[in-house]
Structure formats: structure tokens, C-alpha cells
Design a protein around this motif. Structure first.
Motif, PDB file in Angstrom:
ATOM      1  N   GLN A   1       3.141   3.382   2.490  1.00 48.87           N
ATOM      2  CA  GLN A   1       2.228   3.775   3.554  1.00 48.87           C
ATOM      3  C   GLN A   1       2.014   2.625   4.537  1.00 48.87           C
TER       4      GLN A   1
ATOM      5  N   GLU B   1      -7.121   6.084  -3.692  1.00 51.69           N
ATOM      6  CA  GLU B   1      -7.895   4.855  -3.899  1.00 51.69           C
ATOM      7  C   GLU B   1      -9.395   5.123  -3.948  1.00 51.69           C
TER       8      GLU B   1
ATOM      9  N   GLU C   1      -1.534  -2.835  -2.209  1.00 55.03           N
ATOM     10  CA  GLU C   1      -2.034  -1.538  -2.695  1.00 55.03           C
ATOM     11  C   GLU C   1      -3.509  -1.654  -3.091  1.00 55.03           C
ATOM     12  N   GLY C   2      -4.300  -0.699  -2.609  1.00 54.47           N
ATOM     13  CA  GLY C   2      -5.740  -0.761  -2.850  1.00 54.47           C
ATOM     14  C   GLY C   2      -6.164  -0.453  -4.270  1.00 54.47           C
TER      15      GLY C   2
ATOM     16  N   ASP D   1       0.827  -1.211   0.000  1.00 53.80           N
ATOM     17  CA  ASP D   1       0.000   0.000   0.000  1.00 53.80           C
ATOM     18  C   ASP D   1       0.856   1.254   0.000  1.00 53.80           C
TER      19      ASP D   1
HETATM   20 CA    CA Z   1      -2.578   3.124  -1.447  1.00 55.50          CA
END
Ligand code: CA
Length: 656
Positions: free
Chosen positions: A222, A207, A228-229, A201
Motif C-alpha cells: 500500500q 490496523e 506496516e502499522g 505498509d
Molecule cells: Ca497496513
């Protein structure tokens, strides 16, 4: 001690006691969830539970944590599956801002809140049968470096889940003209490892607007333990991205391809308000003497990997990806920012899980670090790293010219003073009696104890694509000639000892329109343009066949320094535009005498073969490993301009 008592004060960050257990974060069961946070900096700590991931909503419940075994802890009974949460600490008498648990394994939209999830419920069907594809030694790997989005975004990709993890699971996809794309293309090329640009992420893509056009490489971490979204079909439900990442790994594994994650533990996307900084102020970072954040990453901060709890965090993070997601390797961004001891700790842990996990990194920093140079995991210290490889910028720049000077030429594009650096790449940066290390561009000594410690490449996501670069360095040469240069560069990488690494799309002359730092450029710049595959079918086939040749012939991946020194002999006379070497009696290879000639001359070149009868299996345009298309050769031959030539000696007994 109750939550309102002041915690012991420590004179320095180094005095913080180490927490020895592996249960930080949220530990879920259907009966209860235990939250644990390590923060000796805190006078008090609490967890906020939320029903949703929308910023600004009020917590459903806020709970004080108690000091327990050196951490802050609270257990909450009931089934918390799907509950979002944040942590908050009190320091110097005031509560800092809420932060996401650095150990969070799931998160909602934009990673602003962690999420408790039942990980078993994220396993796709058949996950329990997922296995790492069979792998020999590290030098058997052929790595293909890819951004998740780049593979599928092109309108001609034929892929349904464009820009998503699921895009890498689709089979049978083609261009309108019938060329295979996506995963089928990776299979066709024969690569053994797909190396994915940051897929944890990261911060830079919103997102909440993931259907809008946004692009980023993702080097702004993050949540390290969350996918990752924006690459998932639903960023708000933490389970979706986890399941889809697993589906991607599962599909690649089923195709016989291993998965390497590009990991960025050297800095965080945010600085003053990062989760680390809000929960354990200052501990996770290095500082300059004047108290400002040091910046060896060039991104505003750098992680203090040498501190025991930072080291533990990184180690447990990679271990988690290897265990939970079956990830097969890690590429460490700016590895030189990490200390050697941390890298070896990671290596020991991961190779304890599976010795075939591939580890490599960038053996440099992007700025000065307060970490003493002697402790930095830089390329020159590779001999001190255990089963970890470094990228060879030596051979990269020798082949095409320095990445810092776009007009400079390399061996393939007409330079006359870099051949020794190419030879250095051919032996995988190891010790070889015929290399004059004083003449190597950047390294005046071998830095790989074994060839498995050297990643050879000519281009990657950074800087110009190889095709764009050759246009800048050789504007007067027609495309046909530059395509020869591209093939010579890739063939050199794929026939050299060490671990070959190919930037996605190089085989089809990928261009980013001259954009040398496309980290936030559009899909139009970054996406692989699949129509190029048909337009450059000859070079695509050439690269595919070279990969097959490498996989079929152990001589090109000998794997041991002493054996390379014994079986690989340079036969050129130090020519600055022509490199020739023999691979004789390489262990396990049925080709007992191989002669490789890299012709960097920009014209055809007369060359005398070693004594005997030879058949040519590679020339500048094609690979013909059966060697049936050409007659046997001996004596003087003509090498094509800018070409790779591989000859196999005909033995008395027939087939060869
Ligand atoms: Ca993200």
C-alpha cells in the motif's frame, strides 16, 4: 500557469516529462512544509490537510497546488509535524478520489492518509551510533527468512511484544523449559542476516483492529515508504511505527545481525483505486493490448518498472530505506517483472551508499508480462545483473522435489536422477568444468557469473515447509528418517558455495500442519512453535554448528567462480545418489584438504576415502569441528544412511 489552466496533453505515457529532483512527497521543516506531486496527467492538483487519520472526517484545509518545475507544489507555512494529508488530481474536467501520497514517509491507521512528520523525532536514543555490522563478501552471508509475527506469537515464545517489530528487540527470552527464543535464538544460530517478509505498509491487515487475530504475509503493498502499522504498538501515530522499526534494526545490528527487507515493487495491493492509479492514471502499470491491466504478478496488476519515473520511484524508495532505516539488503519479490536496467540502476545506487548491501530476488514472474522477455530480470538473465543474486530453484527442487508436485522426491528423499542439479547448487550455479549442464533440472547453463549471484535454499515461506513436504513425499518413512533428510538438505545448503538461505524454524522441523500457502492462515499455523526447539535439539544444534563451520572455513564460501573451479573437485563417478567433492587449498582456509560426501542413499553406504588419513568433522547427526571425538580414518568407511559427511585430511604437521 495557474491551477485552473489545462495542462499540456500528451499523446502517450512515454511522453510524460521526467521530474529530475529528489524532493517529491512532503518536505518538512518546523517553519514550513512543501508538498510536491509529479502528475503530468493532472489538469489541477490539490492537497488536503487533516487533523486526524479517521476516515470520513473533513479536511482542516484544502490547498490548490501550482505547477512548478514539472511538478505540482505548494508550501504551507507553520509547523505541520503530525498533520495528515491526501492528494487529489483533476483530469478530464473532474476530480478523482483522494489518494495517499506514494512518497509518503508516514501514515495513519491503515495508510489511508499520509502524514507529515519530523523524522528526527523518530530516531530512538543512540540511533546516530547505529552501524551496519561488519560484513565481508556476499557469500559470507547466512540468511534467515522470517515473518515479523511468526517469531513471537507462540504462547511459549516468552516475548512480551508479540507480533510487533519490538518483539525482535527483546533479549533474554526463553520457553518455559529454558530454551532461548526470539532474538537470542537468532544470535545463538549465528545467522548474519535476518530477511523480513514484507514490513512496509501493506493492505490486508486492518490496523484499526490490530489487537484482533489477523495474519497476512503482506505481499499487497500500500505505502512503499512507510512501515506496516499492525507491527507497531500504535498504528494511528505515524511516528510510532517508524521509531519501532528503527529500534528493531538497532537491536539486530547491536546483535551483529544485518536486516534484509522483502520488497514488492512488482505490483500494488489495489489496482484501479491505488494511489498510483488515482494520481498518475495508467503510468505506473503495464497493460495488455486490449487495454486491461496485465498481470505477471498473479495479483491483478504489474508495475511498469521500465518507465523512468517508476524506476526513479523504486530507486528512491530503496535508497530511503537504506538511509533512513539503515536497512542492509533487499529481496525483490517476482524480480522477473522488473526490467534489467531498473535492477542495475537500483544496484548502482545502493552499492554507492554501501557496497555490502545485499540484493537478491526471485528470478521469475507469476504470469506472462508484456515486458519483452529479453528485458526481464529473470534467473537466466542473472549474468546481466550487476551484484544482484537470484534464488536457485534448481537446487531447491533437486533436494526435495518440485514444489509443484508434493509427492515428488528429491536427492535427500530418495530420488535417483537429480544429483547433477545438486552439484550445480554446490558450485553456486557457476561455470565449473565438471558439471554436465545438460543434466541440470531447469538450467542448462551456469547462470551465476559469480557464486555471490546464487542464493541456495531448500525451502522458504512459500509452499510446504520442508518438514511438511517430507511427510507428503515420504509417508512411509518414520520421523527419525525424515529428520535425517531434513538435516541432509540443510547441510547441503550450508556447505555449498553461493549464499545460503534458511527458512525460519527449519532447524527445529517447523511445520505448518501441511498448509502450503499460509499467507492468510492463523498464527496457530504460522507461528514458530518454540517447544519444537527442545524436541529437536539435535537438529537445531546441527544447523547452528554447520553455520559456525561455514563461518570458520572460507573453503565453503570461496566467492569467485574461477577459484571454485580450481579448488573444488568432484571425485564421485557421477553416482546418482552419492555426491563427493574435495576442497583443496582453498584461499585463507587452514583446512587444506576437505572431503565432503553427501550420501543420498537411504541405507548405510560403504565408501572409500581418498588416499591419506582423515578425521571426520561432520556426520549425519552432529558437527565436531575439532574432530577429537573420532579416530583418524582411512580407506573404506561406512557412511550413515541419508547423511552429510565432512572429512579433513590429517597433515604431517600435527593438529590436522
Ligand atoms: Ca497496513
Amino acid at each position: 500557469m495557474t491551477c485552473s489552466d489545462p495542462r499540456p496533453q500528451y499523446d502517450t505515457l512515454e511522453d510524460y516529462p521526467v521530474y529530475p529532483y529528489a524532493d517529491l512527497g512532503a518536505t518538512y521543516t518546523s517553519a514550513s512544509t512543501t508538498f510536491k506531486l509529479w502528475s503530468p496527467a493532472a489538469q489541477a492538483a490539490r492537497v488536503h490537510l487533516y487533523a486526524d487519520d479517521r476516515p470520513g472526517t473533513e479536511p482542516r484545509e484544502s490547498l490548490d497546488m501550482e505547477a512548478r518545475d514539472g511538478a505540482w507544489a505548494v508550501s504551507v507555512s507553520g509547523d505541520l509535524d503530525g498533520t495528515y494529508y491526501t492528494y487529489q488530481i483533476k483530469r478530464d474536467g473532474r476530480w478523482l478520489a483522494e489518494a495517499t501520497d506514494p512518497y509518503a514517509r508516514a501514515a495513519g491507521t491503515n495508510g489511508l492518509r499520509g502524514q507529515v512528520v519530523d523524522l528526527f523525532a523518530t530516531d530512538p536514543p543512540g540511533w546516530e551510533n547505529d552501524r551496519r555490522p561488519v560484513m565481508g563478501k556476499p557469500t559470507d552471508a547466512v540468511i534467515y527468512e522470517l515473518h515479523v509475527r511468526d517469531l513471537s506469537m507462540d504462547p511459549n515464545s516468552g516475548i512480551t511484544h508479540k507480533g510487533k517489530f519490538l518483539g525482535l528487540t527483546e533479549r533474554g527470552t526463553t520457553t518455559p523449559t529454558g530454551d532461548t527464543t526470539g532474538l537470542d535464538h537468532l544470535i545463538e544460530m549465528g545467522v548474519t542476516h535476518v530477511h523480513l517478509l514484507p514490513s512496509f505498509d501493506f493492505l490486508s491487515v486492518d490496523e484499526a483492529r490490530s489487537d484482533s487475530t489477523q495474519y497476512n504475509w503482506g505481499y499487497d503493498p500500500q505505502n512503499y515508504n512507510v512501515p506496516e502499522g499492525s507491527y507497531s504498538t500504535d498504528p494511528s501515530d505515524g511516528k510510532v511505527r517508524i521509531r519501532e522499526f528503527k529500534q528493531m534494526v538497532q537491536a539486530l545490528h547491536a546483535a551483529g545481525i544485518r536486516v534484509v527487507m522483502d520488497v514488492v515493487y512488482n505490483h500494488t495491493g489495489r489496482t484501479e483505486n491505488s494511489s498510483f492509479q488515482l494520481l498518475v492514471p495508467d503510468y505506473f502499470y503495464r497493460f495488455n493490448a486490449d487495454g486491461t491491466f496485465s498481470n505477471a504478478s498473479g495479483c491483478g496488476n504489474e508495475i511498469a518498472s521500465q518507465r523512468p519515473m517508476v524506476r526513479k520511484f523504486i530507486r528512491e524508495s530503496v535508497e530511503y530505506w537504506a538511509d533512513e532505516y539503515h536497512v542492509d539488503g533487499f529481496r525483490f519479490d517476482l524480480m522477473g517483472i522488473h526490467d534489467i536496467a531498473t535492477m542495475n540502476d537500483i544496484s548502482e545506487t545502493l552499492h554507492g551508499i554501501d557496497p555490502s548491501i545485499l540484493l537478491y530476488g526471485e528470478g521469475w514472474t507469476a504470469g506472462d508480462s508484456p515486458l519483452p522477455e529479453s528485458q526481464q530480470a529473470t534467473k537466466v538473465h542473472t549474468p546481466q545483473l550487476i551484484n544482484i543474486a537470484a534464488f536457485s530453484d534448481d537446487v531447491r527442487d533437486a533436494l526435495k522435489g518440485s514444489v509443484f508436485d508434493a509427492e515428488e522426491r528429491g536427492f535427500v528423499s530418495g530420488a535417483t536422477d537429480v544429483a547433477e542439479s545438486v552439484r550445480f547448487g554446490i558450485v553456486g550455479a557457476t561455470a565449473h568444468p565438471q558439471i554436465s549442464y545438460d543434466s541440470v533440472n531447469y538450467s542448462h547453463a551456469p547462470w551465476a557469473r559469480q557464486p555471490a549471484q546464487c542464493v541456495n535454499y531448500v525451502s522458504c515461506h512459500d509452499n510446504h515447509t520442508l518438514w511438511d513436504r517430507l511427510q507428503l513425499s515420504n509417508p512411509g518413512d518414520p520421523p527419525r528418517v525424515r529428520e535425517s533428510m531434513q538435516r541432509l538438505a540443510l547441510a547441503t545448503v550450508l556447505t555449498s558455495q553461493g549464499i545460503p538461505f534458511v527458512h525460519a524454524g527449519t532447524e527445529m522441523l517447523r511445520s505448518k500442519g501441511g498448509d502450503e500457502n499460509s499467507y492468510q492462515s492463523s498464527d496457530a499455523v504460522n507461528a514458530i512453535k518454540w517447544e519444537k526447539k527442545g524436541q529437536h535439539a539435535r537438529t537445531v544444534a546441527y544447523v547452528r554448528d554447520l553455520i559456525a563451520l561455514r563461518k570458520a572455513h572460507p573453503a565453503f564460501r570461496i566467492g569467485e567462480t574461477a577459484l571454485i573451479a580450481r579448488h573444488l573437485t568432484f571425485t564421485d563417478a557421477g553416482d546418482d545418489q552419492l555426491i563427493a567433492y574435495r576442497l583443496q587449498n582453498a584461499p585463507g582456509d587452514d583446512w587444506t584438504d576437505i572431503y565432503v560426501v553427501l550420501n543420498g542413499y537411504q541405507t548405510r553406504h560403504r565408501h572409500t576415502l581418498p588416499e591419506g588419513e582423515w578425521r571426520q568433522v561432520v556426520d549425519g547427526d552432529r558437527v565436531d569441528s575439532d574432530g577429537r571425538a573420532t579416530d583418524t580414518m582411512s580407506g573404506e568407511v561406512t557412511l550413515g544412511a541419508i547423511s552429510t559427511n565432512v572429512f579433513v585430511k590429517k597433515t604431517g604437521s600435527g593438529e590436522n
